[in-house]
Scaffold this active site. Structure first.
Site, PDB file in Angstrom:
ATOM      1  N   SER A 124     -49.635 -52.880  40.259  1.00 43.41           N
ATOM      2  CA  SER A 124     -49.883 -53.566  38.994  1.00 43.41           C
ATOM      3  C   SER A 124     -49.135 -54.896  38.960  1.00 43.41           C
ATOM      4  O   SER A 124     -48.059 -55.035  39.568  1.00 43.41           O
ATOM      5  CB  SER A 124     -49.381 -52.676  37.853  1.00 43.41           C
ATOM      6  OG  SER A 124     -49.306 -53.390  36.659  1.00 43.41           O
ATOM      7  N   TYR A 149     -42.762 -46.567  33.772  1.00 41.66           N
ATOM      8  CA  TYR A 149     -44.076 -46.684  34.422  1.00 41.66           C
ATOM      9  C   TYR A 149     -44.059 -47.820  35.440  1.00 41.66           C
ATOM     10  O   TYR A 149     -44.468 -47.661  36.596  1.00 41.66           O
ATOM     11  CB  TYR A 149     -45.179 -46.929  33.381  1.00 41.66           C
ATOM     12  CG  TYR A 149     -46.437 -47.493  34.000  1.00 41.66           C
ATOM     13  CD1 TYR A 149     -47.301 -46.679  34.724  1.00 41.66           C
ATOM     14  CD2 TYR A 149     -46.757 -48.850  33.891  1.00 41.66           C
ATOM     15  CE1 TYR A 149     -48.428 -47.198  35.338  1.00 41.66           C
ATOM     16  CE2 TYR A 149     -47.889 -49.380  34.491  1.00 41.66           C
ATOM     17  CZ  TYR A 149     -48.727 -48.553  35.217  1.00 41.66           C
ATOM     18  OH  TYR A 149     -49.838 -49.075  35.836  1.00 41.66           O
ATOM     19  N   LYS A 153     -44.378 -48.004  39.864  1.00 42.89           N
ATOM     20  CA  LYS A 153     -45.248 -48.848  40.700  1.00 42.89           C
ATOM     21  C   LYS A 153     -44.405 -49.634  41.700  1.00 42.89           C
ATOM     22  O   LYS A 153     -44.725 -49.719  42.884  1.00 42.89           O
ATOM     23  CB  LYS A 153     -46.052 -49.819  39.825  1.00 42.89           C
ATOM     24  CG  LYS A 153     -47.086 -49.141  38.957  1.00 42.89           C
ATOM     25  CD  LYS A 153     -48.195 -48.523  39.775  1.00 42.89           C
ATOM     26  CE  LYS A 153     -49.082 -47.617  38.962  1.00 42.89           C
ATOM     27  NZ  LYS A 153     -49.923 -46.751  39.770  1.00 42.89           N
TER      28      LYS A 153
HETATM   29  P1  NAD Z   1     -56.728 -43.422  34.298  1.00 47.09           P
HETATM   30  O1  NAD Z   1     -55.689 -42.662  33.552  1.00 47.09           O
HETATM   31  O2  NAD Z   1     -58.061 -43.583  33.692  1.00 47.09           O
HETATM   32  O3  NAD Z   1     -56.908 -42.778  35.746  1.00 47.09           O
HETATM   33  C1  NAD Z   1     -55.867 -42.112  36.419  1.00 47.09           C
HETATM   34  C2  NAD Z   1     -56.406 -40.745  36.839  1.00 47.09           C
HETATM   35  O4  NAD Z   1     -55.378 -40.038  37.537  1.00 47.09           O
HETATM   36  C3  NAD Z   1     -56.821 -39.875  35.662  1.00 47.09           C
HETATM   37  O5  NAD Z   1     -58.147 -39.425  35.861  1.00 47.09           O
HETATM   38  C4  NAD Z   1     -55.829 -38.717  35.666  1.00 47.09           C
HETATM   39  O6  NAD Z   1     -56.404 -37.522  35.201  1.00 47.09           O
HETATM   40  C5  NAD Z   1     -55.425 -38.673  37.124  1.00 47.09           C
HETATM   41  N1  NAD Z   1     -54.091 -38.100  37.372  1.00 47.09           N
HETATM   42  C6  NAD Z   1     -52.918 -38.423  36.782  1.00 47.09           C
HETATM   43  N2  NAD Z   1     -51.937 -37.690  37.295  1.00 47.09           N
HETATM   44  C7  NAD Z   1     -52.484 -36.892  38.262  1.00 47.09           C
HETATM   45  C8  NAD Z   1     -51.973 -35.897  39.138  1.00 47.09           C
HETATM   46  N3  NAD Z   1     -50.682 -35.549  39.119  1.00 47.09           N
HETATM   47  N4  NAD Z   1     -52.818 -35.289  39.991  1.00 47.09           N
HETATM   48  C9  NAD Z   1     -54.140 -35.606  39.987  1.00 47.09           C
HETATM   49  N5  NAD Z   1     -54.684 -36.524  39.174  1.00 47.09           N
HETATM   50  C10 NAD Z   1     -53.866 -37.161  38.320  1.00 47.09           C
HETATM   51  O7  NAD Z   1     -56.101 -44.844  34.664  1.00 47.09           O
HETATM   52  P2  NAD Z   1     -56.786 -46.131  35.293  1.00 47.09           P
HETATM   53  O8  NAD Z   1     -56.728 -47.196  34.288  1.00 47.09           O
HETATM   54  O9  NAD Z   1     -58.061 -45.793  35.934  1.00 47.09           O
HETATM   55  O10 NAD Z   1     -55.706 -46.486  36.394  1.00 47.09           O
HETATM   56  C11 NAD Z   1     -55.824 -46.070  37.744  1.00 47.09           C
HETATM   57  C12 NAD Z   1     -54.573 -46.483  38.491  1.00 47.09           C
HETATM   58  O11 NAD Z   1     -54.418 -47.891  38.414  1.00 47.09           O
HETATM   59  C13 NAD Z   1     -53.278 -45.889  37.935  1.00 47.09           C
HETATM   60  O12 NAD Z   1     -52.416 -45.597  39.018  1.00 47.09           O
HETATM   61  C14 NAD Z   1     -52.723 -47.016  37.097  1.00 47.09           C
HETATM   62  O13 NAD Z   1     -51.332 -46.939  36.967  1.00 47.09           O
HETATM   63  C15 NAD Z   1     -53.140 -48.225  37.901  1.00 47.09           C
HETATM   64  N6  NAD Z   1     -53.238 -49.452  37.089  1.00 47.09           N
HETATM   65  C16 NAD Z   1     -54.020 -49.468  35.987  1.00 47.09           C
HETATM   66  C17 NAD Z   1     -54.087 -50.619  35.214  1.00 47.09           C
HETATM   67  C18 NAD Z   1     -54.916 -50.661  33.961  1.00 47.09           C
HETATM   68  O14 NAD Z   1     -54.758 -51.588  33.176  1.00 47.09           O
HETATM   69  N7  NAD Z   1     -55.819 -49.740  33.716  1.00 47.09           N
HETATM   70  C19 NAD Z   1     -53.365 -51.758  35.593  1.00 47.09           C
HETATM   71  C20 NAD Z   1     -52.599 -51.712  36.751  1.00 47.09           C
HETATM   72  C21 NAD Z   1     -52.538 -50.544  37.511  1.00 47.09           C
HETATM   73  C1  UD1 Z   2     -49.783 -53.315  29.886  1.00 42.76           C
HETATM   74  C2  UD1 Z   2     -48.455 -52.875  30.445  1.00 42.76           C
HETATM   75  C3  UD1 Z   2     -48.527 -52.895  31.967  1.00 42.76           C
HETATM   76  C4  UD1 Z   2     -49.681 -52.036  32.452  1.00 42.76           C
HETATM   77  C5  UD1 Z   2     -50.969 -52.470  31.789  1.00 42.76           C
HETATM   78  C6  UD1 Z   2     -52.097 -51.538  32.127  1.00 42.76           C
HETATM   79  C7  UD1 Z   2     -46.700 -53.468  28.825  1.00 42.76           C
HETATM   80  C8  UD1 Z   2     -45.548 -54.349  28.566  1.00 42.76           C
HETATM   81  N1  UD1 Z   2     -47.384 -53.731  29.976  1.00 42.76           N
HETATM   82  O1  UD1 Z   2     -50.043 -54.634  30.315  1.00 42.76           O
HETATM   83  O2  UD1 Z   2     -47.321 -52.396  32.509  1.00 42.76           O
HETATM   84  O3  UD1 Z   2     -49.813 -52.120  33.872  1.00 42.76           O
HETATM   85  O4  UD1 Z   2     -50.811 -52.478  30.360  1.00 42.76           O
HETATM   86  O5  UD1 Z   2     -51.920 -50.284  31.557  1.00 42.76           O
HETATM   87  O6  UD1 Z   2     -47.028 -52.587  28.058  1.00 42.76           O
HETATM   88  N2  UD1 Z   2     -51.976 -56.611  22.521  1.00 42.76           N
HETATM   89  C9  UD1 Z   2     -52.085 -56.795  21.170  1.00 42.76           C
HETATM   90  N3  UD1 Z   2     -52.468 -55.747  20.393  1.00 42.76           N
HETATM   91  C10 UD1 Z   2     -52.761 -54.517  20.906  1.00 42.76           C
HETATM   92  C11 UD1 Z   2     -52.664 -54.329  22.302  1.00 42.76           C
HETATM   93  C12 UD1 Z   2     -52.258 -55.395  23.082  1.00 42.76           C
HETATM   94  O7  UD1 Z   2     -51.829 -57.887  20.670  1.00 42.76           O
HETATM   95  O8  UD1 Z   2     -53.081 -53.607  20.141  1.00 42.76           O
HETATM   96  C13 UD1 Z   2     -51.592 -57.753  23.361  1.00 42.76           C
HETATM   97  C14 UD1 Z   2     -50.320 -57.501  24.148  1.00 42.76           C
HETATM   98  O9  UD1 Z   2     -49.203 -57.910  23.425  1.00 42.76           O
HETATM   99  C15 UD1 Z   2     -50.568 -58.353  25.406  1.00 42.76           C
HETATM  100  C16 UD1 Z   2     -52.082 -58.351  25.571  1.00 42.76           C
HETATM  101  O10 UD1 Z   2     -52.615 -57.947  24.312  1.00 42.76           O
HETATM  102  O11 UD1 Z   2     -50.170 -59.651  25.151  1.00 42.76           O
HETATM  103  C17 UD1 Z   2     -52.556 -57.393  26.635  1.00 42.76           C
HETATM  104  O12 UD1 Z   2     -51.954 -56.129  26.405  1.00 42.76           O
HETATM  105  P1  UD1 Z   2     -52.287 -54.848  27.261  1.00 42.76           P
HETATM  106  O13 UD1 Z   2     -53.740 -54.636  27.310  1.00 42.76           O
HETATM  107  O14 UD1 Z   2     -51.428 -53.725  26.762  1.00 42.76           O
HETATM  108  O15 UD1 Z   2     -51.848 -55.254  28.755  1.00 42.76           O
HETATM  109  P2  UD1 Z   2     -50.447 -55.761  29.324  1.00 42.76           P
HETATM  110  O16 UD1 Z   2     -49.410 -55.878  28.289  1.00 42.76           O
HETATM  111  O17 UD1 Z   2     -50.700 -56.970  30.131  1.00 42.76           O
END
Ligand code: NAD
Ligand code: UD1
Length: 339
Positions: A124, A149, A153
């Site tokens: 991330s 969290y 990562k």
């Molecule tokens: P998500 O929660 O939709 O998907 C994660 C999946 O992992 C889920 O289906 C959950 O059931 C499964 N899971 C969790 N713990 C588990 C375990 N112990 N064993 C088996 N399955 C398990 O999240 P996502 O948004 O699809 O994210 C996927 C990956 O990308 C995650 O590692 C997340 O941290 C990373 N990531 C997401 C974002 C984002 O904004 N969505 C940003 C950066 C990184």
């Molecule tokens: C957040 C997490 C980051 C994680 C990512 C995906 C924090 C500090 N960072 O990123 O670690 O990898 O989500 O899960 O939480 N915002 C609003 N109102 C809302 C929600 C968000 O104003 O209800 C704003 C936030 O302040 C931010 C932007 O929207 O400026 C994006 O927020 P968000 O979608 O949560 O992503 P990140 O903060 O970039």
């Protein structure tokens, strides 16, 4: 020969399974469904017309992992499984470190024992902490994370790098996602957060669909042009395509590689709201709230390395299209995968 996708029933995982199947990879999904529904995989099957072999299992369960590696001919793992709710991780650090770190160590152990040494890991932009300069390149020093969290990562990146350093048979690709939004064009799969959404886009779509009254904008006094935070929003299908490119890189025995996956363009919270309104014709009521702890004012990616080395570039033309796709999913599925 198949690709094991851990966490494949989740948001990014399900979209990636679509892209993998469309690129003719055989896919096996493993997920404990702690934050997802098997229905997402049924929808994937509808989209691709191909079955998705699924194991409901936990990455902490070594015996279950071993069974999958014994039964399936896995050549590489795309590792999405993990807990990802930032605020929850502050309250439950042990659960996050155990699930994400012990879970990944268990997965790696099972991989090693079965001679599978190729992994793509979901990292991330959070690993950069508060970047001194934007856009961030992969060489920008990692920073202090503001929550457990984020540390999982950052630590897992280090662990995977050390494992690859010690045994050069490993190929490790760390993908640092910026802010994934949007959904598959069909509207059949998308982001389905449980409870109150933490992230901006699912909150907006839930306001639009009438499930929440108004959006809170976390701070409008940041040193940015309109005072709200700037992020790099990237379409989830573009991210998914990035994983297919990363697999090609693994097939070249690339060793250790780190890539930012973003668009290279920063957008403010207000710009996202206005793009959503333009794309859908729905007004999003909002009020300004105090800053959210741990937010950085501005973070967006330099994406040249992914283009140079993977030939990957985000294809979605802009925020409006991403908003339209998020909305198609939410409006067609007001309760996500729930009834
Ligand atoms: P998500 O929660 O939709 O998907 C994660 C999946 O992992 C889920 O289906 C959950 O059931 C499964 N899971 C969790 N713990 C588990 C375990 N112990 N064993 C088996 N399955 C398990 O999240 P996502 O948004 O699809 O994210 C996927 C990956 O990308 C995650 O590692 C997340 O941290 C990373 N990531 C997401 C974002 C984002 O904004 N969505 C940003 C950066 C990184
Ligand atoms: C957040 C997490 C980051 C994680 C990512 C995906 C924090 C500090 N960072 O990123 O670690 O990898 O989500 O899960 O939480 N915002 C609003 N109102 C809302 C929600 C968000 O104003 O209800 C704003 C936030 O302040 C931010 C932007 O929207 O400026 C994006 O927020 P968000 O979608 O949560 O992503 P990140 O903060 O970039």
């Amino acid at each position: 020969m198949a690709i094991l996708v851990t966490g494949g029933a989740g948001y990014i995982g399900s979209h990636t399974v679509v892209e993998l199947q469309n690129a003719d990879y055989d896919v096996v999904v493993l997920d404990n469904l702690s934050n997802s529904s098997e229905k997402s995989l049924k929808r994937v099957e509808r989209i691709t017309g191909k079955p998705v072999p699924f194991y409901r299992a936990d990455i902490l369960d070594k015996a279950a992992l071993d069974r999958v590696f014994e039964k399936e001919n896995i050549t590489a793992v795309i590792h999405f499984a993990g807990l990802k709710a930032v605020q929850e991780s502050v309250r439950k650090p042990w659960e996050y470190y155990n699930n994400n770190i012990t879970g990944t160590l268990t997965l790696i152990q099972s991989m090693r024992e079965h001679g599978v040494k190729n992994i793509i890991f979901s990292s991330s932009a959070t690993v950069y902490g508060t970047p001194a300069q934007v856009p961030v390149t992969e060489e920008t020093p990692k920073g202090a994370c503001t929550n457990p969290y984020g540390w999982t990562k950052s630590m897992l990146e280090q662990i995977l790098q050390d494992i690859q350093y010690a045994d050069r048979e490993w190929n490790v690709i760390l993908l640092r996602y910026f802010n994934p939004i949007g959904a598959h064009k069909s509207g059949l799969i998308g982001e389905d957060p449980s409870g109150i959404p933490n992230n901006l886009m699912p909150y907006i779509t839930q306001v639009a669909v009438g499930k929440r009254e108004e959006l809170g904008v976390f701070g409008d006094d940041y040193p940015t042009p309109d005072g709200t935070c700037i992020r790099d929003y990237v379409h989830v299908m573009d991210l998914a395509a990035g994983h297919v490119k990363a697999l090609k890189k693994i097939e070249e025995n690339a060793g250790l590689c780190i890539y930012n996956l973003g668009t290279g363009k920063g957008s403010s919270v207000l710009e996202v709201i206005h793009s959503f309104e333009e794309a859908t014709g729905i007004r999003i009521p909002y009020s300004v709230k105090p800053r959210r702890e741990g937010d950085v004012p501005e973070n967006y990616a330099n994406v040249e390395k992914a283009y140079r080395e993977l030939g990957w570039k985000a294809q979605c033309p802009g925020l409006k299209e991403m908003c339209a796709d998020s909305w198609r999913w939410q409006s067609q599925n007001p309760n996500g995968y729930g009834e």
